[in-house]
Enzyme design. Structure first.
Site, short mmCIF file in Angstrom:
data_model
loop_
_atom_site.label_atom_id
_atom_site.label_comp_id
_atom_site.label_asym_id
_atom_site.label_seq_id
_atom_site.Cartn_x
_atom_site.Cartn_y
_atom_site.Cartn_z
N GLU A 304 0.83 -1.21 0.00
CA GLU A 304 0.00 0.00 0.00
C GLU A 304 0.86 1.26 0.00
OE1 GLU A 304 -3.03 -0.04 -0.60
OE2 GLU A 304 -3.86 -1.95 0.08
N ARG A 308 0.81 3.80 -3.26
CA ARG A 308 0.20 5.12 -3.02
C ARG A 308 1.26 6.19 -2.78
NH1 ARG A 308 -5.55 3.80 -0.03
NH2 ARG A 308 -5.55 1.59 -0.48
N ASP A 437 -5.21 -9.89 -8.08
CA ASP A 437 -5.53 -9.00 -9.20
C ASP A 437 -4.32 -8.32 -9.86
OD1 ASP A 437 -5.19 -7.55 -6.83
OD2 ASP A 437 -7.00 -6.35 -7.03
N GLU A 573 -11.99 0.78 -10.36
CA GLU A 573 -11.61 -0.14 -11.45
C GLU A 573 -12.46 -0.01 -12.72
OE1 GLU A 573 -11.88 -1.03 -8.26
OE2 GLU A 573 -9.75 -1.35 -7.79
N THR A 662 -0.77 0.69 -10.23
CA THR A 662 -2.09 0.18 -9.87
C THR A 662 -2.87 1.16 -9.00
OG1 THR A 662 -3.29 -1.79 -9.14
CG2 THR A 662 -1.37 -1.13 -7.83
C1 DMJ Z 1 -6.26 0.66 -4.90
O1 DMJ Z 1 -5.47 0.84 -3.81
C2 DMJ Z 1 -5.51 0.00 -6.01
O2 DMJ Z 1 -6.19 0.19 -7.20
C3 DMJ Z 1 -5.31 -1.46 -5.78
O3 DMJ Z 1 -4.72 -2.09 -6.87
C4 DMJ Z 1 -6.63 -2.13 -5.52
N1 DMJ Z 1 -7.36 -1.49 -4.51
C5 DMJ Z 1 -7.51 -0.06 -4.53
C6 DMJ Z 1 -8.68 0.45 -5.34
O4 DMJ Z 1 -9.76 -0.33 -5.38
#
Ligand code: DMJ
Length: 673
Positions: A304, A308, A437, A573, A662
């Protein structure tokens, strides 16, 4: 000043266009001679005789005509350019088109030539990528003119120029060795596309990566303005009640802390840059400069904080050219490195960034597969920027190891991996949702980031998509929507997380980069399903998880929702995939679907005093049960993808130059020189 009463009384005043000549000036009357001096004097006298109103109107008319002249000159030029470009395009042979597309315009120079060997795996042959539907900047007649509500935001170009000015003072001394261009990447002489090992001998040259300054400004349209408004509303809540904290709790007007690192603020930095919110950006920058401290005795989740914080800082550095963000990125990157000190080199899930210690969760020595394989884009980029190979080495080792592991099912991976043994655990469960994912997403994206030459990544990606097709695809009733289910020890489950909706976008990105054309077909089918996960629900917002009906039952829709799954966390998403689909097809329906979603977020999740909230029940429009939390990804991802989805400017984060991590933070693609 044209009142209804005046209108009723007679025709509007027209005195400003009638000019009364005095006797001297009347033609044929004495005093007239046609000398230049006389004419000049005469004109001047006539001018002086006009009322102030008349003079103002004439001046205004002149100014107006001049502006019209300039505008028609530029649009003629634009029309000419597009005609010329079109005819050049038409002249290209079929063989030339894929080659031109694959040889992306240089974003960042690479020290090595791409290895063009794609033949190891039968599916790897590169297809002709679909042609983007847009004329480069959008034909002027399709452009929606910027509303005049906020002149500060007239164009992306204007606003970004202003932001550039704001950060210039800081940049000047710190980035003397750099070339900066807005929306372009920052190039430093010591950058390379490989891990900065001994291979990199030549210092990279300064090169301007884009000539953005010469481009026509693209006006922001109404829908983009609505996104800016939504962002500002969210930001207001964060600023008023949660400034410098991780997440806003908009109902209780307070905040929640996860890592205590201003997560929302950092996640939102590049969104503000892209939306052109210079004041907000500058304020946030000040906080980063003065208050963001990583030397804290706090446990953070490696994944995370990488996607981020590290991702957010790196992309903001690239967009703004402000070295403050690179310094902070280096700092957090170094502090996360202890996570890799494990017997297997598969990183632990948690790191204490103050103490330099790392550990797995209390109850297990496993890490999540998606987490250890979705930190690569960021660490690789950090190595390239700093010249320190340790970041890339650590994450590449993880990928190489996972590549060799047994326990996959036609390329599909289990959800857990042990940090001691380095082996997959809890075998037999396969999903494209939570815990797996972004493994799939990062296979493709690393391959693109590295210039499409790391064939193991491509192999693993292509195999996995074949695995998805073979084991996880089914069609629902009654609408026959294709969806991605899960497999548990040989049993198919018709469950699909909203998280899986990243997949259509990723498939489309692969197809755009020359992968199998049927990936695009599948993307088109799946994005329809993701949209239906919103459209078939009472609030028009998707739940966290849906179950699809495999058998037609009277009165039943395709989508069933269990009580425990009916929350919505403002996730990105579907909007993310809509953005890719629109970019690559130009089909306006994707914009319209995104617009519906934005309106429903506004209807059911917007908190009047500022901010947006997750909700507990997407099935109850009368009481969606607000949860009192705004996730940082709503600003980092959801609104950013909305803004980009509504844009017709393919150069607004050009997908041949940037790859999104992501968490929607764009990082430059390392393109072979
Ligand atoms: C985000 O932190 C990122 O997109 C991660 O890959 C999946 N979860 C959240 C958004 O849903």
């Amino acid at each position: 000043m044209y009142s209804g009463a005046a209108a009723a009384a007679g025709p509007p005043l027209r005195d400003f266009i009638s000019v009364t000549l005095g006797p001297e000036e009347a033609v044929g009357v004495g005093g007239y001679n046609n000398s230049k001096a006389w004419r000049r004097r005469s004109c001047w006298r006539k001018w002086k005789q006009l009322s102030r109103l008349q003079r103002s109107v004439i001046l205004f008319l002149f100014a107006f005509l001049a502006v019209c002249g300039v505008i028609s000159y530029t649009s003629l030029g634009e029309a000419w350019k597009s005609i010329t470009n079109k005819s050049l395009d038409d002249q290209r042979t079929e063989q030339e088109i894929p080659r031109l597309k694959l040889a992306n315009p240089a974003v960042l120079p690479a020290p090595q030539k791409a290895d063009a060997n794609h033949g190891d795996y039968p599916e790897l042959s590169l297809q002709k990528p679909p042609k983007p539907p847009h004329i480069r900047r959008g034909p002027s007649n399709l452009q929606i003119k910027a509303p005049q509500r906020d002149t500060r935001l007239k164009t992306q170009h204007d606003t970004m120029r202003a932001v550039e000015e704001l950060v210039k003072a800081d940049k000047v001394e710190k980035t003397e060795k750099s070339i900066i261009s807005w929306r372009g990447a920052m190039i430093e002489p010591d950058q390379s596309t490989e891990p900065p090992s001994s291979k990199v001998t030549e210092p990279e040259k300064h090169s301007s990566v884009e000539t953005e300054d010469q481009k026509e400004p693209v006006p922001i349209n109404e829908r983009q303005m609505a996104v800016i408004e939504a962002f500002r509303h969210a930001w207001k809540g964060y600023k008023d009640f949660a400034w410098g904290h991780d997440e806003l709790k908009p109902l209780s007007k307070s905040y929640s802390e996860w890592f205590g690192l201003g997560l929302t603020l950092i996640d939102a930095l590049d969104t503000m840059w892209i939306l052109g919110l210079k004041e907000e950006f500058e304020e946030a920058r000040k906080w980063v400069a003065n208050d963001l401290v990583f030397d804290k005795n706090v446990d953070v989740n490696l994944f995370e904080s990488t996607i981020r914080i590290l991702g957010g800082l790196l992309s903001t550095y690239h967009l703004s050219g402000d070295s403050l963000f690179l310094e902070k990125a280096k700092d957090i990157g170094n502090r996360l490195m202890p996570a890799f000190k494990t017997p297997s080199k598969i990183p632990y899930s948690d790191v204490n960034i103050g103490r330099g210690t790392a550990h797995p969760p209390r109850w297990t020595s496993d890490s999540t597969v998606a987490e250890v394989t979705s930190i690569q884009l960021e660490f690789r980029e950090l190595s390239r920027l700093t010249g320190d190979e340790k970041f890339q080495k650590a994450v590449d080792e993880v990928m190489k190891h996972v590549h060799t592991l047994s326990g996959k099912n036609d390329g599909l991976v289990p959800m857990f991996i042990n940090t001691n043994s380095g082996q997959f655990t809890h075998l037999g469960v396969y999903t494209l949702g939570a815990r797996a994912d972004s493994y799939y997403e990062y296979l493709l994206k690393q391959w693109i980031q590295g210039g499409k030459k790391e064939n193991e990544l491509l192999e693993d990606y292509m195999r996995a998509i074949e695995g998805v097709k073979k084991h996880l695809l089914q069609r629902s009733e009654p609408k026959k929507l294709t969806f991605v289910g899960e497999l548990a020890h040989g049993h198919f489950s018709a469950k699909m997380d909203h998280l899986v909706c990243f997949l259509p976008g990723t498939l489309a990105l692969g197809a755009h980069n020359g992968l199998a054309a049927d990936h695009m077909k599948l993307a088109e089918t799946l994005i329809e399903t993701c949209y239906q996960m919103y459209a078939q629900v009472e609030t028009g917002l998707s739940p966290e998880i849906v179950h699809f009906n495999l058998h037609a039952q009277k009165g039943h829709k395709d989508v069933e929702i269990k009580p425990a799954d009916r929350h919505n966390l403002l996730r990105p998403e579907t909007v993310e995939s809509l953005f890719y689909m629109y970019r690559f097809t130009g089909d306006k329906k994707y914009q319209d679907w995104g617009w519906e979603i934005l309106q429903n977020f506004n209807r059911y999740t917007r908190v009047p005093t500022g901010g947006y909230t997750s909700i507990n029940n997407v099935q109850n429009p009368n009481n969606p049960e607000p949860r009192d939390k705004m996730e940082s990804f709503f600003l980092g991802e959801t609104l950013k993808y909305m803004f980009l989805l509504f844009s017709d400017d393919i150069d607004l984060i050009n997908l041949d130059k940037y790859i999104f991590n992501t968490e929607a933070h764009p990082l430059p693609i390392w393109v072979p020189a």
